[in-house]
Scaffold this active site. Structure first.
Site, short mmCIF file in Angstrom:
data_model
loop_
_atom_site.label_atom_id
_atom_site.label_comp_id
_atom_site.label_asym_id
_atom_site.label_seq_id
_atom_site.Cartn_x
_atom_site.Cartn_y
_atom_site.Cartn_z
N HIS A 81 0.85 -1.18 0.01
CA HIS A 81 -0.14 0.08 -0.08
C HIS A 81 0.80 1.33 -0.03
O HIS A 81 0.35 2.56 0.47
CB HIS A 81 -0.99 -0.07 1.19
CG HIS A 81 -1.92 -1.45 1.27
ND1 HIS A 81 -1.39 -2.23 2.05
CD2 HIS A 81 -2.82 -1.52 0.50
CE1 HIS A 81 -2.36 -3.25 1.94
NE2 HIS A 81 -3.34 -3.14 0.96
N GLY A 82 2.16 1.11 -0.31
CA GLY A 82 3.02 2.23 -0.84
C GLY A 82 3.46 2.96 0.71
O GLY A 82 3.40 4.18 0.84
#
Lengths: 423, 183, 252
Positions: B148-149
């Site tokens: 999810h970065g």
């Protein structure tokens, strides 16, 4: 008899009006009238129930640690014994619990046989009991395979091979049971699955057994039905207290084996991992199968067109199946052997015969033991098929007391108020 | 209790003594039942062979400056990085930055050269990239979680993305200059 | 019925114990052991010397695969002693980052190192005979510790007229008497650190105690708990009997 109680607690009343579980429990386990002269042999039904619950509880926990795979099963059991917290305790309880279960149930069965508890109107109750015995045997056999020791493996091989005695369909059935061409991983996996399933089937049949018991009520040492309120006491507190005493004594016996002789009932060979290439020199089943095993081995000869192998299996099967028709084989008008002067002794001869068969089953089939096994087997069937019907007709029973309360307080020397009866 | 069997001569005193006895026995029985349940419950706790592996010793000798290794501890990846001078100074410089979870670099290490952290993103449990030279290290030159970065800096602190906390530092101890025990 | 039942119960026990003695057939002289009886514990001195005998004599051929080095703390060794003991052995670990297996010193969390990589190798190294793993040997043999002790000390000259096959040895207590294992113990085969004289009988005793411990390392916990449980149950049963008597007092 008191009627349905008025529940004071509003929650209990609310539930009970919709699903009368509390009224049911009150009826069947509180007010339920029980003959007041039951002796301590009537403890064993309740004890069997408690052992069954113990087996299920410990079994569920063991199943969380056990690996049903031929490469890991033996090691996973040893991991339970060595590394799992209290694993040794739980496994020893489960392992000895199996033996305890059979000790209790065998006493329970012989009690029924002695006091004629199978006779009308309790035939179905008795037959359900025989079903329970069969299910127990299946469960115990399946469970014994799981540690995957030498006795597990060769026991599984020998017992499944019994089916090969059946003509034509025998071989395919054995292959199907194994899921292969020998006892192997597929077999172990399905045995584990079935061992887990069986207790739930057992519970269901035990439930029916208990319901049937509560329809007819308990038999008692005199074998006479309850004739009035003076003959009975309510189950609670009288028999909850009495069953608890039995439970306490039983737990001492059980704990002794678990803690001080945990491998007493076991075989040393089962501490050697299964080796499909080498049979131990002397294989025996668990002790509770020994009399039946002796009957299987007693048949060393063909009869007409039936080969010895098939006949042995048939005889062994018949030795249990015959119990189903005991209610109709016994022709006596009197239930309890206490009032049957001849049959009383023949009962003990049967008990001794079962021990002789057990002894023969434990020994290698050599010399005089073969003959002993054959005579023992013959007597076993003679008892049920000949002695039971004939003695019942010929014997003159002793005079029966008029009622249970007369038997208890009638001044006869062989009764005591504590209910510890000595026939 | 059934009234029918209660004999008339039993006095209240008798009944009281009986009730006490029943109660005491029931209590003792309950204690027994409870102590039977404990082994069953405890058997589901980690077993001895699992506990034996709950501490591991790691030899730091072969790790060069700028290299990372991943070791398995209690079934989880532990990142051990021998940081370069540049990485250390970048981490110390950012001590004052606007951090989501305020922690000084000095509090996250025992020796500045060695960064030891559990390599599990504090967002939803993925394993961040950045251990191998070829992997992306995110915008802050530390680690980057591809799920999810989330971007972590050279001290393993969360700088950008959805993760709420810095990468967790496990309990560990230097046995000597070149080896540590985790756990 | 009660008396008869007691008689029958006695008969059961006799039958079952008879069954336990059924196999084997060779009478084993009984030894006294520290771990016998409901209060029995493992003699730590014997067990520690037994570990030495196992490591220096038996471990060449026999594995002890169910025992971890950490278990030795149960024999009274400290953590550091166990670590040092384990580090004398090498175990295979890996694969490492290059994908190769490598050897490293054993740790307390490792199992005892097996002398052979597999059963086939073990047979190949022992004229086709497989030296059994000893982790459970005491529980897996009729006679348990007495069997093991007598076997260790039971290598004697074959009686006149008995010929022993090539590669086999004569043992008075081995079923069939011909055993593939040559006599493992001889006087002074090990040098005990505590100064105990290493006779064959002493070493047989020590290694038996050690291997009995290996078969059931938590026996002491079991017996200790058992005594407490039995005492508790006896008290509880006494109370239950009292309750029952009170409740039944007014039943006529």
């Amino acid at each position: 008899m008191s009627s349905a109680p008025q529940w004071k607690n509003p929650v209990i009343r609310w539930v009970d009006e919709r699903l009368p579980v509390f009224t049911y429990i009150d009826h069947e386990y509180n007010q339920f009238p029980v003959p007041k002269n039951l002796n301590y042999f009537w403890n064993f039904g309740a004890l069997a129930m408690i052992v069954l619950v113990t087996m299920v509880v410990t079994g569920i926990v063991l199943a969380m640690q056990y690996t049903p795979h031929v490469d890991y099963a033996f090691g996973s059991v040893e991991r339970i014994m060595r590394d799992v917290n209290y694993g040794w305790l739980i496994r020893y309880i489960h392992m000895n619990g199996g033996s305890m279960f059979f000790i209790i149930v065998y006493i329970h069965i012989f009690r029924g046989l002695y006091y004629g508890s199978y006779k009308s109107p309790r035939e179905l109750l008795w037959m359900l009991g025989v079903v329970i015995l069969l299910l127990m045997m299946a469960t115990a056999f399946l469970g014994y395979v799981l540690p995957w020791g030498q006795m597990s493996f060769w026991g599984a091989t020998v017992i499944t091979n019994l089916f090969s005695a059946l003509p034509i369909i025998g071989e395919p059935i054995v292959t199907w049971l194994w899921g292969g061409f020998a006892v192997d991983n597929a077999t172990l996996n399905r045995f584990f699955s079935l061992h887990y399933l069986m207790p739930f089937v057992l519970f269901a049949v035990v439930g029916l057994h208990v319901v049937a018991l509560h329809v007819t009520g308990s038999n008692n040492p005199t074998g006479i039905e309850i004739k009035g309120p003076q003959d009975s006491v309510p189950f609670n507190p009288y028999f909850t207290a009495k069953d608890s005493v039995g439970l306490g004594v039983f737990l001492i016996f059980f704990a002794y084996f678990v803690f001080f002789a945990p491998n007493f009932f076991g075989e040393v060979d089962n501490y050697i991992e299964a080796n499909p290439m080498q049979t131990p020199p002397h294989i025996v089943p668990e002790w509770y199968f020994l009399p039946f095993y002796a009957m299987l081995r007693a048949i060393t000869f063909d009869v007409f067109f039936i080969p010895a192998k098939l006949l042995g299996v048939m005889v062994m099967g018949a030795s249990i199946m015959i119990l189903f028709i005991v209610p109709w084989l016994d022709t006596s008008k009197v239930r309890s052997a206490r009032y049957r002067p001849v049959y009383k002794w023949l009962f003990w001869v049967l008990v001794i015969d079962c021990f002789v068969l057990g002894y023969v089953g434990a020994k290698p089939p050599e010399g005089v033991l073969v003959l002993m096994g054959q005579l023992g087997t013959a007597y076993y069937f003679l008892h049920f098929l000949v002695i039971m019907p004939i003695v019942g007709k010929l014997e003159t029973p002793l005079p029966l007391p008029a009622s249970i309360s007369e038997a208890v307080s009638g001044g006869s020397a062989n009764s005591s108020p504590s209910g510890m009866e000595k026939p | 209790m059934s009234e029918a069997t209660q004999s008339p001569e039993s006095t209240e005193d008798d009944v009281g003594r009986r009730d006490f006895l029943v109660l005491a026995t029931a209590a003792v029985g309950a204690v027994g039942a409870a102590s039977f349940v404990w082994p069953l419950v405890d058997s589901m706790n980690p077993s001895a062979e699992v506990l034996a592996l709950s501490k591991i010793e790691v030899d730091l000798g072969p790790i060069e400056e700028g290299q990372s290794i991943t070791v398995v501890w209690q079934g989880k990846p532990v990142f051990i990085r021998r940081r370069t001078k540049v990485e250390i100074s970048a981490a110390v410089k950012d001590d004052g930055a606007d951090l989501r979870q305020k922690e000084k670099d000095a509090d996250r290490t025992q020796k500045p050269e060695w960064l030891v952290m559990i390599g599990i993103c504090t967002h939803l449990g993925c394993i961040p990239l950045g251990q191998k030279a070829v992997e992306t290290k995110g915008e802050y030159g530390g680690w980057f979680c591809p799920c999810h970065g989330s971007h972590y800096d050279t001290s393993g602190r969360i700088r950008k993305g959805p993760a709420p906390l810095n990468l967790e530092v496990p309990k560990y101890k230097f046995l000597d200059d070149k080896s540590i025990r985790i756990g | 019925m009660r008396k008869t039942v007691i008689g029958v119960a006695a008969a059961v026990l006799i039958t079952i114990s008879g069954q336990a003695m059924a196999s084997g057939g060779i009478e084993l002289p009984k030894q006294h052991w520290s771990f016998e009886g409901i209060f029995g514990t493992y003699d730590r001195g014997e067990a520690q010397r037994g570990l030495q005998v196992y490591s220096e004599v038996c471990a060449g051929c026999h594995g002890l695969s169910l025992i971890y080095y950490r278990n030795l703390m149960g024999l009274g060794y400290t953590k550091d002693q166990v670590k040092a003991f384990a580090a004398e052995y090498e175990v295979e670990d890996g694969p490492n980052d290059e994908g190769e297996m490598y050897m490293r010193p054993a740790k307390p969390s490792d199992r005892f190192v097996n002398p052979f990589p597999n059963d086939k190798a073990a047979r190949a190294g022992n004229n086709g005979a497989l030296p059994p793993d000893l982790s459970l040997v005491v529980e897996a043999r009729v006679g348990g510790p007495n069997y093991l002790y007598n076997l260790m000390a039971g290598y004697v000259e074959p009686p006149a007229g008995v010929s022993v096959m090539e590669g086999m040895s004569y043992n008075a207590y081995y079923p069939g008497h011909q055993i593939a294992m040559p006599s493992p113990l001889s006087d002074e085969a090990v040098e005990y650190a505590d100064g105990t004289k290493a006779t064959v009988a002493q070493m047989a005793r020590d290694v038996t105690t050690f291997l009995t411990w290996a078969s059931e390392p938590n026996m002491e916990e079991r017996k200790g708990m058992g005594i407490k449980v039995l005492l508790f149950l006896i008290v509880l049963t006494g109370m239950l009997i009292a309750v029952k008597k009170k409740i039944w007092a007014d039943v006529h």
